[in-house]
Design a protein around this motif. Sequence first.
Motif, PDB file in Angstrom:
ATOM      1  N   LEU A 299      39.009  41.762  51.679  1.00 31.02           N
ATOM      2  CA  LEU A 299      39.933  41.899  51.039  1.00 31.02           C
ATOM      3  C   LEU A 299      39.959  41.012  49.283  1.00 31.02           C
ATOM      4  CD1 LEU A 299      42.911  41.952  50.428  1.00 31.02           C
ATOM      5  CD2 LEU A 299      43.202  39.314  51.851  1.00 31.02           C
ATOM      6  N   PHE A 300      38.646  39.989  49.772  1.00 29.77           N
ATOM      7  CA  PHE A 300      38.125  39.202  48.340  1.00 29.77           C
ATOM      8  C   PHE A 300      37.731  39.792  47.789  1.00 29.77           C
ATOM      9  CE2 PHE A 300      34.543  37.070  46.449  1.00 29.77           C
ATOM     10  CZ  PHE A 300      35.134  36.128  45.206  1.00 29.77           C
ATOM     11  N   LEU A 301      36.548  40.770  48.269  1.00 29.50           N
ATOM     12  CA  LEU A 301      35.671  41.975  47.656  1.00 29.50           C
ATOM     13  C   LEU A 301      36.119  42.606  46.413  1.00 29.50           C
ATOM     14  CD1 LEU A 301      32.356  41.812  46.933  1.00 29.50           C
ATOM     15  CD2 LEU A 301      32.286  43.153  49.261  1.00 29.50           C
ATOM     16  N   TRP A 302      37.615  43.131  47.349  1.00 29.32           N
ATOM     17  CA  TRP A 302      38.547  44.384  46.930  1.00 29.32           C
ATOM     18  C   TRP A 302      38.690  44.109  45.701  1.00 29.32           C
ATOM     19  CZ3 TRP A 302      43.897  44.869  47.848  1.00 29.32           C
ATOM     20  CH2 TRP A 302      44.527  45.774  46.682  1.00 29.32           C
TER      21      TRP A 302
ATOM     22  N   ARG B 100      38.282  44.910  41.556  1.00 33.21           N
ATOM     23  CA  ARG B 100      39.330  46.171  40.923  1.00 33.21           C
ATOM     24  C   ARG B 100      39.336  46.926  39.620  1.00 33.21           C
ATOM     25  NH1 ARG B 100      45.088  44.374  43.329  1.00 33.21           N
ATOM     26  NH2 ARG B 100      45.745  46.653  42.469  1.00 33.21           N
ATOM     27  N   PRO B 101      38.962  45.483  39.341  1.00 34.38           N
ATOM     28  CA  PRO B 101      39.129  45.589  37.529  1.00 34.38           C
ATOM     29  C   PRO B 101      38.075  46.279  37.180  1.00 34.38           C
ATOM     30  CG  PRO B 101      39.479  43.108  37.482  1.00 34.38           C
ATOM     31  CD  PRO B 101      38.849  44.168  39.243  1.00 34.38           C
ATOM     32  N   GLU B 102      36.995  46.866  38.421  1.00 30.02           N
ATOM     33  CA  GLU B 102      35.618  47.669  37.521  1.00 30.02           C
ATOM     34  C   GLU B 102      35.746  49.481  38.303  1.00 30.02           C
ATOM     35  OE1 GLU B 102      32.885  46.304  36.620  1.00 30.02           O
ATOM     36  OE2 GLU B 102      34.068  44.652  36.070  1.00 30.02           O
ATOM     37  N   PHE B 103      36.771  49.105  39.231  1.00 28.59           N
ATOM     38  CA  PHE B 103      37.215  50.649  39.769  1.00 28.59           C
ATOM     39  C   PHE B 103      38.785  51.144  38.609  1.00 28.59           C
ATOM     40  CE2 PHE B 103      34.584  48.733  42.450  1.00 28.59           C
ATOM     41  CZ  PHE B 103      33.236  49.952  42.942  1.00 28.59           C
TER      42      PHE B 103
ATOM     43  N   LYS C  51      43.050  43.289  37.090  1.00 25.78           N
ATOM     44  CA  LYS C  51      43.018  41.919  37.700  1.00 25.78           C
ATOM     45  C   LYS C  51      43.117  41.239  38.675  1.00 25.78           C
ATOM     46  CE  LYS C  51      39.681  39.136  34.772  1.00 25.78           C
ATOM     47  NZ  LYS C  51      39.766  38.191  33.596  1.00 25.78           N
ATOM     48  N   SER C  52      42.478  40.918  39.065  1.00 26.70           N
ATOM     49  CA  SER C  52      43.667  40.018  40.668  1.00 26.70           C
ATOM     50  C   SER C  52      42.690  39.120  41.167  1.00 26.70           C
ATOM     51  CB  SER C  52      43.723  41.304  41.854  1.00 26.70           C
ATOM     52  OG  SER C  52      44.163  42.847  41.618  1.00 26.70           O
ATOM     53  N   ASP C  53      42.021  38.568  40.005  1.00 26.02           N
ATOM     54  CA  ASP C  53      41.504  37.165  39.908  1.00 26.02           C
ATOM     55  C   ASP C  53      42.357  36.318  40.892  1.00 26.02           C
ATOM     56  OD1 ASP C  53      39.430  38.659  38.938  1.00 26.02           O
ATOM     57  OD2 ASP C  53      39.154  37.426  37.069  1.00 26.02           O
ATOM     58  N   THR C  54      43.801  35.789  40.023  1.00 25.91           N
ATOM     59  CA  THR C  54      44.271  35.354  41.058  1.00 25.91           C
ATOM     60  C   THR C  54      43.816  34.767  42.486  1.00 25.91           C
ATOM     61  OG1 THR C  54      45.739  35.409  38.555  1.00 25.91           O
ATOM     62  CG2 THR C  54      46.181  33.925  41.018  1.00 25.91           C
ATOM     63  N   TRP C  55      44.661  36.187  43.097  1.00 28.68           N
ATOM     64  CA  TRP C  55      44.641  36.641  44.095  1.00 28.68           C
ATOM     65  C   TRP C  55      43.197  36.341  44.804  1.00 28.68           C
ATOM     66  CZ3 TRP C  55      49.105  36.517  47.194  1.00 28.68           C
ATOM     67  CH2 TRP C  55      50.509  37.321  45.693  1.00 28.68           C
ATOM     68  N   ALA C  56      42.401  36.855  44.127  1.00 25.29           N
ATOM     69  CA  ALA C  56      40.807  36.519  44.687  1.00 25.29           C
ATOM     70  C   ALA C  56      40.523  35.085  44.929  1.00 25.29           C
ATOM     71  CB  ALA C  56      39.233  37.363  44.048  1.00 25.29           C
ATOM     72  N   LEU C  57      40.821  34.410  43.691  1.00 25.38           N
ATOM     73  CA  LEU C  57      40.975  32.543  44.212  1.00 25.38           C
ATOM     74  C   LEU C  57      41.981  31.935  45.229  1.00 25.38           C
ATOM     75  CD1 LEU C  57      41.707  32.363  40.098  1.00 25.38           C
ATOM     76  CD2 LEU C  57      39.115  31.248  41.522  1.00 25.38           C
ATOM     77  N   LEU C  58      42.764  32.805  45.678  1.00 23.24           N
ATOM     78  CA  LEU C  58      44.176  32.359  46.532  1.00 23.24           C
ATOM     79  C   LEU C  58      43.255  32.319  47.570  1.00 23.24           C
ATOM     80  CD1 LEU C  58      46.567  31.165  48.275  1.00 23.24           C
ATOM     81  CD2 LEU C  58      47.275  33.219  47.940  1.00 23.24           C
ATOM     82  N   VAL C  59      42.219  33.528  47.494  1.00 22.65           N
ATOM     83  CA  VAL C  59      41.552  34.063  48.930  1.00 22.65           C
ATOM     84  C   VAL C  59      40.208  32.930  49.212  1.00 22.65           C
ATOM     85  CG1 VAL C  59      40.469  35.853  50.308  1.00 22.65           C
ATOM     86  CG2 VAL C  59      42.174  36.376  49.584  1.00 22.65           C
ATOM     87  N   LEU C  60      39.629  32.985  48.043  1.00 23.63           N
ATOM     88  CA  LEU C  60      38.327  31.953  48.157  1.00 23.63           C
ATOM     89  C   LEU C  60      39.236  30.242  48.871  1.00 23.63           C
ATOM     90  CD1 LEU C  60      36.171  32.571  45.765  1.00 23.63           C
ATOM     91  CD2 LEU C  60      35.847  32.675  47.718  1.00 23.63           C
TER      92      LEU C  60
ATOM     93  N   LEU D 215      30.959  38.431  41.874  1.00 23.89           N
ATOM     94  CA  LEU D 215      30.455  37.686  40.538  1.00 23.89           C
ATOM     95  C   LEU D 215      29.113  38.229  39.553  1.00 23.89           C
ATOM     96  CD1 LEU D 215      31.309  34.167  41.350  1.00 23.89           C
ATOM     97  CD2 LEU D 215      33.216  35.848  40.448  1.00 23.89           C
ATOM     98  N   THR D 216      27.870  39.024  40.176  1.00 24.15           N
ATOM     99  CA  THR D 216      27.364  39.808  39.761  1.00 24.15           C
ATOM    100  C   THR D 216      27.632  40.957  39.007  1.00 24.15           C
ATOM    101  OG1 THR D 216      25.547  38.536  41.584  1.00 24.15           O
ATOM    102  CG2 THR D 216      24.768  40.479  39.940  1.00 24.15           C
ATOM    103  N   TRP D 217      27.859  41.775  39.809  1.00 22.61           N
ATOM    104  CA  TRP D 217      28.868  42.857  39.182  1.00 22.61           C
ATOM    105  C   TRP D 217      29.871  42.793  37.901  1.00 22.61           C
ATOM    106  CZ3 TRP D 217      29.738  47.251  43.625  1.00 22.61           C
ATOM    107  CH2 TRP D 217      30.388  48.452  42.463  1.00 22.61           C
ATOM    108  N   ARG D 218      31.058  41.239  38.288  1.00 23.83           N
ATOM    109  CA  ARG D 218      30.863  41.649  36.603  1.00 23.83           C
ATOM    110  C   ARG D 218      30.602  40.845  36.387  1.00 23.83           C
ATOM    111  NH1 ARG D 218      36.952  40.062  38.734  1.00 23.83           N
ATOM    112  NH2 ARG D 218      37.171  39.187  36.763  1.00 23.83           N
ATOM    113  N   GLU D 219      29.295  40.739  35.781  1.00 22.02           N
ATOM    114  CA  GLU D 219      28.508  39.691  34.904  1.00 22.02           C
ATOM    115  C   GLU D 219      28.648  38.532  35.089  1.00 22.02           C
ATOM    116  OE1 GLU D 219      27.925  42.342  31.720  1.00 22.02           O
ATOM    117  OE2 GLU D 219      26.741  44.090  32.852  1.00 22.02           O
TER     118      GLU D 219
END
Length: 202
Positions: free
Chosen positions: A30-33, A37-40, A44-53, A96-100
């Motif tokens: 879920l976090f990886l997706w 998301r912005p790369e595909f 941008k869902s960084d807020t939700w990704a931060l919540l999962v972390l 994070l590497t994919w997003r540079e």
Amino acid sequence: MEVQETRVQTDRVLTIPNILSMARLVGVPLFLWLILRPEFGGPKSDTWALLVLALSGISDYLDGKLARRWNQISSLGRLLDPAADRLYILSTLVGLTWREILPIWLTAALLLRELVLLVMVGILRRHGYPPPQVNFLGKAATFNLMYAFPLLLLSDGTGWISSLAAIFGWAFAGWGTTLYWWAGVLYVVQVRRLVRADAKAD
């Protein structure tokens, strides 16, 4: 040095700490997706990704604490907890590497340490030993990295909050990487001693 655990282990599977660890594992894809998301072409869902972390970090703290308090330390839990830690670190590195956001050299340094540990686990198995238990230093390294990654993700923006997140994020990343390798070196030393002891016994 290993953290010695004197409490009795249980073979139960459905304990609260194990369920928390399983939930952390479910959160990895879920976090990886969310982070990719912005790369595909997605939003941008960084807020939700931060919540999962953040939830992962809370559950990581709770599963160990509850297992000790309620005497629910289990063989399965000893496998699930470090597995969840490593999968979160690997998925975050990929995202994070994919997003540079993370440089290749830092990703390579952390992945190389994982490769070294896998080699050590293989050597232990050949000599009839289980994988090494998570020691205090390794856990401290993981905590530092789990703080670093969301801060670095938060730094991928503009404004003073992003600038402050970058400063603290890179500080935690530096400490975490150093401790991660330090713990890895201690694992190598431990494996070397066990192998030498076996050789002398033969």
